[in-house]
Design an enzyme around this catalytic site. Structure first.
Site, mmCIF file in Angstrom:
data_model
loop_
_atom_site.group_PDB
_atom_site.id
_atom_site.type_symbol
_atom_site.label_atom_id
_atom_site.label_comp_id
_atom_site.label_asym_id
_atom_site.label_seq_id
_atom_site.Cartn_x
_atom_site.Cartn_y
_atom_site.Cartn_z
ATOM 1 N N ASP A 131 -28.272 -31.600 68.085
ATOM 2 C CA ASP A 131 -26.981 -31.896 67.515
ATOM 3 C C ASP A 131 -26.944 -33.636 67.338
ATOM 4 O OD1 ASP A 131 -24.415 -32.361 66.799
ATOM 5 O OD2 ASP A 131 -23.738 -30.881 68.047
ATOM 6 N N HIS A 170 -23.561 -25.566 57.273
ATOM 7 C CA HIS A 170 -22.504 -26.777 58.085
ATOM 8 C C HIS A 170 -23.341 -28.242 57.316
ATOM 9 C CE1 HIS A 170 -20.331 -28.966 60.762
ATOM 10 N NE2 HIS A 170 -21.389 -29.639 61.275
HETATM 11 C C1 HEM Z 1 -18.304 -26.939 67.467
HETATM 12 C C2 HEM Z 1 -18.419 -27.858 66.454
HETATM 13 C C3 HEM Z 1 -19.942 -28.350 65.678
HETATM 14 C C4 HEM Z 1 -21.009 -27.938 65.852
HETATM 15 C C5 HEM Z 1 -21.468 -27.034 66.920
HETATM 16 C C6 HEM Z 1 -21.711 -29.030 64.970
HETATM 17 C C7 HEM Z 1 -23.008 -28.756 65.122
HETATM 18 C C8 HEM Z 1 -24.136 -29.727 63.991
HETATM 19 C C9 HEM Z 1 -25.180 -29.610 63.898
HETATM 20 C C10 HEM Z 1 -26.177 -28.752 64.775
HETATM 21 C C11 HEM Z 1 -25.624 -30.418 62.977
HETATM 22 C C12 HEM Z 1 -27.151 -30.562 62.444
HETATM 23 C C13 HEM Z 1 -27.894 -31.971 63.150
HETATM 24 C C14 HEM Z 1 -27.043 -33.108 63.010
HETATM 25 O O1 HEM Z 1 -27.303 -33.965 62.051
HETATM 26 O O2 HEM Z 1 -26.400 -33.501 63.927
HETATM 27 C C15 HEM Z 1 -24.517 -31.098 62.465
HETATM 28 C C16 HEM Z 1 -24.549 -32.017 61.528
HETATM 29 C C17 HEM Z 1 -23.446 -32.651 61.111
HETATM 30 N N1 HEM Z 1 -22.075 -32.307 61.605
HETATM 31 FE FE1 HEM Z 1 -21.539 -31.060 62.839
HETATM 32 N N2 HEM Z 1 -20.971 -29.619 64.293
HETATM 33 C C18 HEM Z 1 -19.662 -29.286 64.661
HETATM 34 C C19 HEM Z 1 -18.426 -30.068 64.148
HETATM 35 C C20 HEM Z 1 -18.436 -31.062 63.319
HETATM 36 C C21 HEM Z 1 -17.206 -31.638 62.766
HETATM 37 C C22 HEM Z 1 -15.676 -31.192 63.194
HETATM 38 C C23 HEM Z 1 -17.531 -32.342 61.846
HETATM 39 C C24 HEM Z 1 -16.686 -33.538 61.007
HETATM 40 C C25 HEM Z 1 -15.567 -33.452 61.024
HETATM 41 C C26 HEM Z 1 -18.869 -32.518 61.647
HETATM 42 C C27 HEM Z 1 -19.725 -33.380 61.039
HETATM 43 C C28 HEM Z 1 -21.250 -33.294 60.825
HETATM 44 C C29 HEM Z 1 -21.879 -34.202 60.046
HETATM 45 C C30 HEM Z 1 -21.440 -35.254 59.297
HETATM 46 C C31 HEM Z 1 -23.167 -33.774 60.204
HETATM 47 C C32 HEM Z 1 -24.614 -34.443 59.287
HETATM 48 C C33 HEM Z 1 -24.651 -33.759 58.068
HETATM 49 C C34 HEM Z 1 -25.949 -34.072 57.389
HETATM 50 O O3 HEM Z 1 -26.983 -33.839 57.401
HETATM 51 O O4 HEM Z 1 -25.564 -35.257 56.576
HETATM 52 N N3 HEM Z 1 -19.695 -31.413 62.722
HETATM 53 N N4 HEM Z 1 -23.551 -30.586 63.081
#
Ligand code: HEM
Length: 409
Positions: A229, A321
Site C-alpha cells: 500500500d 481500486h
Molecule cells: C481500506 C481502504 C483502502 C485500502 C485497503 C487501499 C489499498 C490500496 C492499494 C493496495 C493500492 C495500490 C498500491 C498503491 O498505489 O498504493 C491503492 C492505491 C490507491 N488508493 Fe487506496 N486503499 C484504500 C482506501 C483508499 C481511499 C479512501 C482513497 C482515496 C479517497 C484511496 C486512494 C488511492 C489512490 C489514489 C491510489 C493510487 C492509484 C493509482 O495507481 O494511481 N485509497 N490503495
C-alpha cells in the site's frame, strides 16, 4: 549514556549480556533454534546490526522549526496516534492562544528528546525515536482565532453508498498526529500533550496505528489485507509540492500549511479470508506478492489501464481500486500516509486502515477520487468507512514563533 534498560550503550561489560538476550529471541523466532557453539557464533555475527539499528532508531531527533511542520514528508515511522480534541464549550480566542503556546513549547521539547516543563517522567522523553508531532485545527478553532476559514475546511460530503460513520471516530476541533519509532515514545508524547491542556480541551477520539517496523527502501508498507500500500504517490518534495502545501491562492495564515483527511476504514477480514487469490488481486489490479500491477513489470511500473485479455476485457478490472482511484486529472492527487489498526478484540470493525491523506485542498483533490470509489470499487466489498475528519494543518513554526501564529494575528 544509559539506554533505559540499566545497561550502557558504550563498550561496557553489560553489553554482551543484552545482545545475547535480544538475539536469542530473534534466533528462536526467525531462524529456527540454533544450539551450542554455532549459536554463539550466529549471535555474535548478527549482533552489531541489531544493536546499531536499535540504538540509532532510539536516538534520532527530528527538527521542529521550519516552513512546514514535521510528520508529513518523513517516511512514516512504525507507530502513530491520531488524537482529536474538542475545545471546551466556552473557549475563546485566548484559549486557542494558550493552547498553542503550551503545545509549541512542549512539542519542541519532546521532539528534541527533552521532557516538557511539567513532565514528571522526563526519562521517557529522552528517547525521541524520530518523534514528530503534527498539529492541525478544525473550523471552530479558526473562527475563534478570527482568521478566514478555507472553504474546504468542512466535513467531507456524505458517501451514502459506503459510509457507516460513527461519531466516536469523526470530527474534532484539533488534531495531534504523533508518530515515532517507539510505542513508548508515542504514548508518552500523547499523554504529555493532552494532559497539558486538560483545562482547555477534551480528547474526542484516539486512533492508534502501526506499520511494519522493518520497512525501508525496498520493503514497502503492507496493510492488513496483505496488500502493498502507498506505492503511487505524487512527487511532493519536487514537482508536485503545490499539491501538498497551501500556496498563494489559500488564506495567508495557512501558507506552508496543508490539510489532512483522516478516515477510519474497517476491513471485514472474515469475508476477505473467503475470497480466492484471483479475486483479491483483481480487486486492486495489483499482485499480492510483489505489489506490481497485474499488467506486468515491477512494483514501480506504471499500470497499463488499456491492456486487454484474449476476450477483450480490461486486464485491470473496470471496478478495480487502482483504476477507480487513479487520477483522471493531474490535480486529483494527494499524499497518502496510512497506518493499520487492530484493537485485538476480533470484533467487527476491530481491524482496518487509518487512511490519512495530505493535500492543499481536499475538496478539489481528494473528493472526486473518493466519489468515484464510493460509486464503484471492488474493495468496497471488504471495507467500510466508519470515521471521517478534516483538519487544516498549521504551517511550521519559524524560530521565535508559535504554531498557528499567523492564524492568531
Ligand atoms: C481500506 C481502504 C483502502 C485500502 C485497503 C487501499 C489499498 C490500496 C492499494 C493496495 C493500492 C495500490 C498500491 C498503491 O498505489 O498504493 C491503492 C492505491 C490507491 N488508493 Fe487506496 N486503499 C484504500 C482506501 C483508499 C481511499 C479512501 C482513497 C482515496 C479517497 C484511496 C486512494 C488511492 C489512490 C489514489 C491510489 C493510487 C492509484 C493509482 O495507481 O494511481 N485509497 N490503495
Amino acid at each position: 549514556m544509559t539506554d533505559g534498560s540499566g545497561t550502557t550503550d558504550g563498550a561496557g561489560g553489560a553489553r554482551p549480556r543484552r545482545r545475547a538476550v535480544l538475539l536469542s529471541g530473534l534466533a528462536g523466532a526467525g531462524a529456527g533454534v540454533v544450539t551450542g557453539a554455532g549459536a554463539a557464533v550466529a549471535r555474535e555475527r548478527s549482533t552489531p546490526v541489531v544493536d546499531d539499528r536499535l540504538t540509532r532508531a532510539r536516538a534520532v531527533a527530528r527538527g521542529f522549526r521550519g516552513t512546514h511542520q514535521a510528520g508529513i514528508l518523513e517516511a512514516p515511522p512504525p507507530y502513530a496516534a491520531f488524537v482529536a480534541l474538542d475545545l471546551m464549550p466556552d473557549a475563546d480566542r485566548g484559549a486557542v492562544e494558550r493552547l498553542l503556546t503550551v503545545w509549541t513549547d512542549d512539542v519542541e521539547r519532546l521532539v528534541g528528546g527533552r521532557g516538557p516543563l511539567t513532565d514528571l517522567e522526563p526519562e521517557l522523553a529522552a528517547v525521541p525515536a524520530s518523534l514528530t508531532v503534527t498539529v492541525a485545527v478544525g473550523p471552530r478553532v479558526v473562527r475563534l482565532a478570527g482568521a478566514p476559514t478555507p472553504t474546504w475546511l468542512t466535513p467531507l460530503p456524505d458517501f451514502p453508498q459506503i459510509d457507516r460513520l460513527e461519531e466516536r471516530w469523526s470530527g474534532g476541533d484539533l488534531l495531534l498526529q504523533v508518530c515515532a519509532a517507539s510505542p513508548t515514545t508515542v504514548a508518552h508524547a500523547q499523554r504529555r500533550l493532552t494532559a497539558a491542556v486538560t483545562d482547555l480541551a477534551r480528547v474526542r477520539w484516539v486512533q492508534r496505528g502501526f506499520r511494519e517496523p522493518f520497512e525501508g527502501p525496498g520493503l514497502p508498507m503492507r496493510n492488513l489485507l496483505g496488500q502493498v500500500d502507498g506505492t503511487v504517490q505524487p512527487d511532493v518534495t519536487g514537482l508536485d509540492a503545490d499539491l501538498l502545501w497551501v500556496g498563494d491562492d489559500g488564506p495567508a495564515w495557512l501558507r506552508g500549511g496543508s490539510s489532512v483527511v483522516v478516515r477510519r476504514i474497517a476491513m471485514d477480514l472474515d469475508a476477505w479470508d473467503r475470497a480466492d487469490r484471483f479475486s483479491r488481486e483483481n480487486a486492486v489490479g495489483r499482485r499480492l506478492d510483489t505489489g506490481a500491477p497485474v499488467t506486468g513489470g515491477g512494483v514501480d511500473a506504471p499500470a497499463d489501464l488499456a491492456a486487454v485479455d484474449e476476450l477483450g476485457f480490461h486486464r485491470i478490472d473496470d471496478a478495480a481500486h487502482l483504476r477507480r482511484a487513479h487520477a483522471s486529472a493531474p490535480h486529483e492527487r494527494f499524499l497518502r500516509r496510512p497506518y493499520s489498526y487492530d484493537d485485538g478484540t476480533g470484533a467487527t470493525s476491530s481491524t482496518g486502515l487509518v487512511f490519512v491523506a495530505y493535500q492543499a485542498d481536499p475538496v478539489r483533490q481528494l473528493v472526486p477520487v473518493q466519489r468515484r470509489l464510493a460509486e464503484m470499487d471492488l474493495l468496497n466489498l471488504w471495507t467500510t468507512p466508519v470515521g471521517s475528519a478534516v483538519f487544516a494543518v498549521l504551517p511550521g513554526a519559524r524560530p521565535g514563533e508559535l504554531l498557528g501564529q499567523a492564524m492568531l494575528t
